[in-house]
Design a protein around this motif. Structure first.
Motif, PDB file in Angstrom:
ATOM      1  N   ARG A  30      18.074  39.811  29.273  1.00 53.86           N
ATOM      2  CA  ARG A  30      16.835  40.376  29.807  1.00 53.86           C
ATOM      3  C   ARG A  30      15.667  40.068  28.863  1.00 53.86           C
ATOM      4  NH1 ARG A  30      17.498  45.940  31.967  1.00 53.86           N
ATOM      5  NH2 ARG A  30      17.938  44.772  33.836  1.00 53.86           N
ATOM      6  N   HIS A  36      12.300  37.951  29.814  1.00 55.62           N
ATOM      7  CA  HIS A  36      10.948  38.453  29.570  1.00 55.62           C
ATOM      8  C   HIS A  36      10.160  37.457  28.717  1.00 55.62           C
ATOM      9  CE1 HIS A  36      11.258  42.234  31.540  1.00 55.62           C
ATOM     10  NE2 HIS A  36      12.099  42.791  30.684  1.00 55.62           N
ATOM     11  N   SER A  48       9.101  34.439  30.757  1.00 53.94           N
ATOM     12  CA  SER A  48       7.965  34.708  31.645  1.00 53.94           C
ATOM     13  C   SER A  48       6.668  34.827  30.852  1.00 53.94           C
ATOM     14  CB  SER A  48       8.211  35.968  32.470  1.00 53.94           C
ATOM     15  OG  SER A  48       8.160  37.123  31.662  1.00 53.94           O
ATOM     16  N   LYS A  49       6.723  35.428  29.677  1.00 60.47           N
ATOM     17  CA  LYS A  49       5.522  35.576  28.845  1.00 60.47           C
ATOM     18  C   LYS A  49       5.055  34.214  28.341  1.00 60.47           C
ATOM     19  CE  LYS A  49       2.877  38.668  27.562  1.00 60.47           C
ATOM     20  NZ  LYS A  49       1.823  38.897  28.545  1.00 60.47           N
ATOM     21  N   PHE A  62       6.671  45.577  28.596  1.00 58.92           N
ATOM     22  CA  PHE A  62       7.113  45.281  29.950  1.00 58.92           C
ATOM     23  C   PHE A  62       7.451  46.601  30.643  1.00 58.92           C
ATOM     24  CE2 PHE A  62       8.240  41.428  27.514  1.00 58.92           C
ATOM     25  CZ  PHE A  62       7.558  40.487  28.256  1.00 58.92           C
ATOM     26  N   ASP A  68      10.158  47.822  31.834  1.00 61.27           N
ATOM     27  CA  ASP A  68      11.467  48.446  31.606  1.00 61.27           C
ATOM     28  C   ASP A  68      11.710  48.855  30.156  1.00 61.27           C
ATOM     29  OD1 ASP A  68      11.583  45.911  30.648  1.00 61.27           O
ATOM     30  OD2 ASP A  68      13.400  45.327  31.711  1.00 61.27           O
ATOM     31  N   TYR A 124      10.960  47.198  27.338  1.00 62.67           N
ATOM     32  CA  TYR A 124      10.944  46.111  26.368  1.00 62.67           C
ATOM     33  C   TYR A 124       9.507  45.905  25.912  1.00 62.67           C
ATOM     34  CZ  TYR A 124      15.746  44.758  27.455  1.00 62.67           C
ATOM     35  OH  TYR A 124      17.101  44.749  27.603  1.00 62.67           O
ATOM     36  N   TRP A 159       6.722  43.497  23.443  1.00 61.37           N
ATOM     37  CA  TRP A 159       6.555  42.147  22.931  1.00 61.37           C
ATOM     38  C   TRP A 159       5.390  42.067  21.969  1.00 61.37           C
ATOM     39  CZ3 TRP A 159       1.854  39.967  24.137  1.00 61.37           C
ATOM     40  CH2 TRP A 159       1.173  40.499  25.228  1.00 61.37           C
ATOM     41  N   VAL A 165      10.504  40.002  21.037  1.00 60.13           N
ATOM     42  CA  VAL A 165      10.756  41.004  22.078  1.00 60.13           C
ATOM     43  C   VAL A 165      11.658  42.063  21.460  1.00 60.13           C
ATOM     44  CG1 VAL A 165      11.691  41.431  24.373  1.00 60.13           C
ATOM     45  CG2 VAL A 165      10.537  39.257  23.891  1.00 60.13           C
ATOM     46  N   TRP A 187      13.521  46.110  21.878  1.00 62.06           N
ATOM     47  CA  TRP A 187      13.964  47.145  22.808  1.00 62.06           C
ATOM     48  C   TRP A 187      14.880  48.115  22.079  1.00 62.06           C
ATOM     49  CZ3 TRP A 187      15.870  42.297  22.456  1.00 62.06           C
ATOM     50  CH2 TRP A 187      17.236  42.124  22.349  1.00 62.06           C
TER      51      TRP A 187
END
Length: 139
Positions: free
Chosen positions: A51, A55, A58-59, A78, A80, A82, A84, A115, A117
């Motif tokens: 995940r 992310h 996409s970033k 993000f 959910d 996460y 960055w 990233v 989390w």
């Protein structure tokens, strides 16, 4: 009929044999449960890192699209949980094999994305180089 010695043949298992068999069974089940729990934990961590990588992709894909790439840093979150952090620094083009630095019509940027989390206990770092055309005045 009885055996030659006059004694009847013993049948069944002794208590010691039963205790030993149960102990071996219990150790085996414990080991299997431990292996299963570790496998589930690794699958969860793998899912989290996947995940984070999605992310990051996409970033990084949206970086420099629609606006010029510039030096600096940025951060965000993000949906959910996460988070960055992004750092963009301009890089000098690599020297040629002869050692001479050639002037090339592109600007080279090093992009570093982190990233995080799980309350910042886990993180994944991503780094890449991006090239962009310098802005040309008067056109």
């Amino acid at each position: 009929m009885t055996p030659l010695g006059g004694q009847s043949a013993a049948r069944g298992f002794t208590l010691i044999e039963l205790v030993a068999a149960f102990a071996i069974f219990a150790i085996g089940v414990t080991i299997l449960l431990s292996i299963g729990a570790n496998a589930l934990g690794m699958a969860k961590r793998s899912s989290e890192y996947t995940r984070a990588a999605l992310h990051a992709q996409s970033k990084l894909d949206e970086l420099g699209v629609g606006e010029a790439l510039e030096e600096g840093s940025d951060a965000g979150e993000f949906d959910d949980g996460y988070r960055w952090e992004l750092a963009v620094t301009e890089q000098e083009p690599p020297a040629a094999d002869t050692g001479a630095v050639e002037t090339i019509p592109i600007e080279l940027y090093k992009v570093e994305l982190v990233v995080r989390w799980d309350d910042d206990r886990r993180e994944a770092k991503f780094s890449t180089l991006r090239a962009s055309n310098p802005s040309v005045g008067g056109l």
